[in-house]
Motif scaffolding. Structure first.
Motif, PDB file in Angstrom:
ATOM      1  N   ALA A  33       0.801  -1.228   0.000  1.00 38.16           N
ATOM      2  CA  ALA A  33       0.000   0.000   0.000  1.00 38.16           C
ATOM      3  C   ALA A  33       0.833   1.278   0.000  1.00 38.16           C
ATOM      4  N   SER A  34       2.118   1.194  -0.325  1.00 35.27           N
ATOM      5  CA  SER A  34       2.919   2.423  -0.355  1.00 35.27           C
ATOM      6  C   SER A  34       2.681   3.176  -1.661  1.00 35.27           C
ATOM      7  N   VAL A  35       2.663   4.491  -1.548  1.00 38.95           N
ATOM      8  CA  VAL A  35       2.467   5.362  -2.704  1.00 38.95           C
ATOM      9  C   VAL A  35       3.435   6.525  -2.608  1.00 38.95           C
ATOM     10  N   GLU A  36       3.689   7.135  -3.758  1.00 36.94           N
ATOM     11  CA  GLU A  36       4.527   8.333  -3.819  1.00 36.94           C
ATOM     12  C   GLU A  36       3.624   9.514  -4.130  1.00 36.94           C
ATOM     13  N   VAL A  94       7.201  12.170  -1.359  1.00 39.26           N
ATOM     14  CA  VAL A  94       6.748  11.749  -0.044  1.00 39.26           C
ATOM     15  C   VAL A  94       6.148  10.358  -0.213  1.00 39.26           C
ATOM     16  N   PHE A  95       6.721   9.396   0.511  1.00 36.69           N
ATOM     17  CA  PHE A  95       6.240   8.024   0.433  1.00 36.69           C
ATOM     18  C   PHE A  95       5.341   7.778   1.629  1.00 36.69           C
ATOM     19  N   GLY A 113      -1.981   6.893   3.683  1.00 37.66           N
ATOM     20  CA  GLY A 113      -2.070   8.315   3.992  1.00 37.66           C
ATOM     21  C   GLY A 113      -1.072   8.838   5.002  1.00 37.66           C
ATOM     22  N   LYS A 114      -0.234   7.974   5.564  1.00 37.94           N
ATOM     23  CA  LYS A 114       0.741   8.398   6.576  1.00 37.94           C
ATOM     24  C   LYS A 114       2.158   8.314   6.009  1.00 37.94           C
ATOM     25  N   MET A 115       2.923   9.371   6.177  1.00 38.71           N
ATOM     26  CA  MET A 115       4.270   9.457   5.621  1.00 38.71           C
ATOM     27  C   MET A 115       5.255   8.573   6.379  1.00 38.71           C
ATOM     28  N   ASP A 138      12.138  -0.097   8.801  1.00 36.02           N
ATOM     29  CA  ASP A 138      11.774   0.264  10.178  1.00 36.02           C
ATOM     30  C   ASP A 138      10.822   1.460  10.193  1.00 36.02           C
ATOM     31  N   SER A 139      11.087   2.448   9.350  1.00 32.36           N
ATOM     32  CA  SER A 139      10.228   3.618   9.272  1.00 32.36           C
ATOM     33  C   SER A 139       8.821   3.213   8.847  1.00 32.36           C
ATOM     34  N   TYR A 140       8.737   2.396   7.808  1.00 32.65           N
ATOM     35  CA  TYR A 140       7.436   1.896   7.334  1.00 32.65           C
ATOM     36  C   TYR A 140       6.723   1.146   8.465  1.00 32.65           C
ATOM     37  N   ASP A 141       7.446   0.240   9.138  1.00 30.98           N
ATOM     38  CA  ASP A 141       6.849  -0.560  10.209  1.00 30.98           C
ATOM     39  C   ASP A 141       6.353   0.307  11.364  1.00 30.98           C
TER      40      ASP A 141
END
Length: 118
Positions: free
Chosen positions: A15-18, A28-29, A33-35, A98-101
């Motif tokens: 579900a990641s988007v740019e 901004v990835f 909806g959360k960066m 880690d940031s994504y998690d």
């Protein structure tokens, strides 16, 4: 890591988007909806802002003083700015994941379940 590989890696997560909410030059990835990452892919040196556990952020800044600094224009307690060429690719990939998690962990349970992440 090249800008193209950096972008591709950030987009590999569920579900990641740019998006470009600040300017056409600033990627901004986001996940739902959360960066989780912010970078100017054409900047030299190439840097990326990543969310980080506060205790881990301090340790990383000490261990990689020239390559990892408090997040530029971000909450310095929770975000680091990483100079891509200053860290090994394996570490960079770990920091992005880690940031994504961390961002996913802060999502409501129903949204986490959509991502197959409890």
């Amino acid at each position: 890591m090249t800008p193209e590989r950096l972008r591709a890696f950030c987009l590999e997560f569920n579900a990641s988007v740019e998006e470009f909410p600040f300017s056409p030059e600033t990627s901004v990835f986001k996940v739902l909806g959360k960066m989780f990452a912010l970078t100017a892919l054409d900047a030299r040196p190439l840097t990326i802002n990543l969310k980080c556990d506060p205790d881990n952020a301090v340790r990383l800044r000490e261990e990689h003083a020239k390559a990892i600094v408090p997040g530029w224009h971000m909450n310095k307690r929770h975000w680091n700015t990483v100079t891509v060429s200053g860290v090994p690719d394996t570490l960079l990939r770990e920091l992005i994941e880690d940031s994504y998690d961390l961002v996913v962990a802060g999502l409501p349970k129903a949204e986490r379940l959509k991502l197959d992440r409890p």
